[in-house]
Motif scaffolding. Structure first.
Motif, PDB file in Angstrom:
ATOM      1  N   ALA A  77      12.541  -1.306  -6.168  1.00 11.08           N
ATOM      2  CA  ALA A  77      11.780  -2.454  -5.683  1.00 11.08           C
ATOM      3  C   ALA A  77      11.739  -3.463  -6.823  1.00 11.08           C
ATOM      4  O   ALA A  77      11.380  -3.108  -7.945  1.00 11.08           O
ATOM      5  CB  ALA A  77      10.373  -2.035  -5.281  1.00 11.08           C
ATOM      6  N   HIS A  78      12.144  -4.690  -6.543  1.00  9.88           N
ATOM      7  CA  HIS A  78      12.234  -5.663  -7.640  1.00  9.88           C
ATOM      8  C   HIS A  78      11.923  -7.077  -7.173  1.00  9.88           C
ATOM      9  O   HIS A  78      11.979  -7.385  -5.983  1.00  9.88           O
ATOM     10  CB  HIS A  78      13.623  -5.604  -8.287  1.00  9.88           C
ATOM     11  CG  HIS A  78      14.734  -6.013  -7.372  1.00  9.88           C
ATOM     12  ND1 HIS A  78      15.162  -7.319  -7.259  1.00  9.88           N
ATOM     13  CD2 HIS A  78      15.503  -5.284  -6.527  1.00  9.88           C
ATOM     14  CE1 HIS A  78      16.158  -7.372  -6.390  1.00  9.88           C
ATOM     15  NE2 HIS A  78      16.383  -6.152  -5.921  1.00  9.88           N
ATOM     16  N   SER A  85       7.966 -12.376  -2.362  1.00 10.67           N
ATOM     17  CA  SER A  85       7.653 -10.944  -2.385  1.00 10.67           C
ATOM     18  C   SER A  85       8.857 -10.156  -2.902  1.00 10.67           C
ATOM     19  O   SER A  85       9.954 -10.682  -3.035  1.00 10.67           O
ATOM     20  CB  SER A  85       7.259 -10.469  -0.990  1.00 10.67           C
ATOM     21  OG  SER A  85       8.330 -10.668  -0.091  1.00 10.67           O
ATOM     22  N   LYS A  86       8.612  -8.880  -3.179  1.00 13.29           N
ATOM     23  CA  LYS A  86       9.670  -8.026  -3.710  1.00 13.29           C
ATOM     24  C   LYS A  86      10.766  -7.779  -2.682  1.00 13.29           C
ATOM     25  O   LYS A  86      10.571  -7.949  -1.482  1.00 13.29           O
ATOM     26  CB  LYS A  86       9.091  -6.689  -4.173  1.00 13.29           C
ATOM     27  CG  LYS A  86       8.327  -6.783  -5.460  1.00 13.29           C
ATOM     28  CD  LYS A  86       7.973  -5.404  -5.972  1.00 13.29           C
ATOM     29  CE  LYS A  86       7.330  -5.535  -7.348  1.00 13.29           C
ATOM     30  NZ  LYS A  86       7.087  -4.229  -7.952  1.00 13.29           N
ATOM     31  N   LEU A  87      11.884  -7.333  -3.195  1.00 17.49           N
ATOM     32  CA  LEU A  87      13.014  -6.880  -2.410  1.00 17.49           C
ATOM     33  C   LEU A  87      13.196  -5.396  -2.709  1.00 17.49           C
ATOM     34  O   LEU A  87      12.757  -4.923  -3.753  1.00 17.49           O
ATOM     35  CB  LEU A  87      14.294  -7.606  -2.815  1.00 17.49           C
ATOM     36  CG  LEU A  87      14.346  -9.123  -2.647  1.00 17.49           C
ATOM     37  CD1 LEU A  87      13.732  -9.822  -3.836  1.00 17.49           C
ATOM     38  CD2 LEU A  87      15.777  -9.552  -2.483  1.00 17.49           C
ATOM     39  N   ASN A 119       4.780  -2.718   2.742  1.00 20.63           N
ATOM     40  CA  ASN A 119       4.540  -3.333   1.440  1.00 20.63           C
ATOM     41  C   ASN A 119       4.746  -4.846   1.440  1.00 20.63           C
ATOM     42  O   ASN A 119       4.529  -5.492   0.422  1.00 20.63           O
ATOM     43  CB  ASN A 119       5.447  -2.696   0.383  1.00 20.63           C
ATOM     44  CG  ASN A 119       4.920  -1.357  -0.068  1.00 20.63           C
ATOM     45  OD1 ASN A 119       3.823  -1.255  -0.595  1.00 20.63           O
ATOM     46  ND2 ASN A 119       5.699  -0.310   0.163  1.00 20.63           N
ATOM     47  N   GLY A 120       5.179  -5.392   2.553  1.00 21.18           N
ATOM     48  CA  GLY A 120       5.402  -6.832   2.642  1.00 21.18           C
ATOM     49  C   GLY A 120       6.625  -7.304   1.871  1.00 21.18           C
ATOM     50  O   GLY A 120       6.710  -8.474   1.508  1.00 21.18           O
ATOM     51  N   TYR A 125      18.228  -4.120   1.091  1.00 18.65           N
ATOM     52  CA  TYR A 125      19.680  -4.273   1.052  1.00 18.65           C
ATOM     53  C   TYR A 125      20.325  -3.084   0.378  1.00 18.65           C
ATOM     54  O   TYR A 125      19.679  -2.329  -0.335  1.00 18.65           O
ATOM     55  CB  TYR A 125      20.079  -5.591   0.368  1.00 18.65           C
ATOM     56  CG  TYR A 125      19.774  -5.655  -1.111  1.00 18.65           C
ATOM     57  CD1 TYR A 125      20.784  -5.471  -2.056  1.00 18.65           C
ATOM     58  CD2 TYR A 125      18.486  -5.898  -1.578  1.00 18.65           C
ATOM     59  CE1 TYR A 125      20.523  -5.528  -3.412  1.00 18.65           C
ATOM     60  CE2 TYR A 125      18.215  -5.974  -2.930  1.00 18.65           C
ATOM     61  CZ  TYR A 125      19.236  -5.779  -3.842  1.00 18.65           C
ATOM     62  OH  TYR A 125      18.970  -5.834  -5.190  1.00 18.65           O
ATOM     63  N   TRP A 126      21.627  -2.913   0.628  1.00 22.65           N
ATOM     64  CA  TRP A 126      22.381  -1.785   0.101  1.00 22.65           C
ATOM     65  C   TRP A 126      23.853  -2.108   0.229  1.00 22.65           C
ATOM     66  O   TRP A 126      24.230  -3.107   0.843  1.00 22.65           O
ATOM     67  CB  TRP A 126      22.031  -0.504   0.863  1.00 22.65           C
ATOM     68  CG  TRP A 126      22.363  -0.566   2.328  1.00 22.65           C
ATOM     69  CD1 TRP A 126      23.535  -0.212   2.917  1.00 22.65           C
ATOM     70  CD2 TRP A 126      21.514  -1.039   3.380  1.00 22.65           C
ATOM     71  NE1 TRP A 126      23.485  -0.410   4.267  1.00 22.65           N
ATOM     72  CE2 TRP A 126      22.247  -0.924   4.582  1.00 22.65           C
ATOM     73  CE3 TRP A 126      20.217  -1.540   3.430  1.00 22.65           C
ATOM     74  CZ2 TRP A 126      21.720  -1.300   5.816  1.00 22.65           C
ATOM     75  CZ3 TRP A 126      19.700  -1.915   4.653  1.00 22.65           C
ATOM     76  CH2 TRP A 126      20.439  -1.785   5.824  1.00 22.65           C
TER      77      TRP A 126
END
Length: 157
Positions: A77-78, A85-87, A119-120, A125-126
């Motif tokens: 999570a970054h 918001s995070k990705l 977590n919003g 992605y992958w």
């Protein structure tokens, strides 16, 4: 999250705990074998410590089938530059060959999507090898592949 999938009694997806280490390492070794990767033990140990550290941006999920670990995922999570918001980057996903096709990977993906939504986080992605047809069938059921090309330069490993 749990549920019944074809061929198995139940799949439970959860965060790993310290007692999962040996079975997680078995799955991790299978993942690395699948990709012909040679990850040093010190890196594996460091990854495991980060997975268990609630302050780390690296986190894991494991899937139990009939009480036995049968799948795992590693994620990061970054922060991003196109979102407030995070990705979430799904870096690794592996299912024990003995239960492939029984819905374990889908259970992990569904759990991860729900976790990201809870977590919003703005994006999940992958990537996978273009020749990994089984994974691509699963992933295509969530979203179609985009038009990005990945470049990778290995430095200071």
């Amino acid at each position: 999250m749990s549920g019944t999938v074809s061929g198995v009694q139940s799949v439970v997806v959860r965060h790993p705990v310290a007692a999962d280490e040996a079975n997680w390492r078995r799955l991790w070794a299978g993942y690395n074998d699948f990709y012909n990767a040679d990850v040093p033990d010190e890196v594996t140990s460091y990854t495991w410590r980060r997975v268990l550290d609630p302050a780390s941006d690296v986190f894991g999920l494991v899937a139990e089938v009939d009480g036995q670990l049968a799948g795992m995922a590693l994620c990061v999570a970054h922060e991003g530059t196109w979102s407030l918001s995070k990705l979430c980057y799904l870096e690794d996903l592996f299912v024990d060959p003995s239960v492939r096709g029984a819905g374990v990977a889908r259970a992990i993906m569904d759990h991860l999507v729900a976790l990201c939504e809870a977590n919003g986080w703005s994006d999940l992605y992958w990537h996978t090898r273009d020749t990994n047809a089984a994974a691509r069938r699963l992933y295509d059921s969530y979203v179609k592949v985009d038009d990005h090309v990945r470049y990778r330069m290995e430095l200071n490993r």
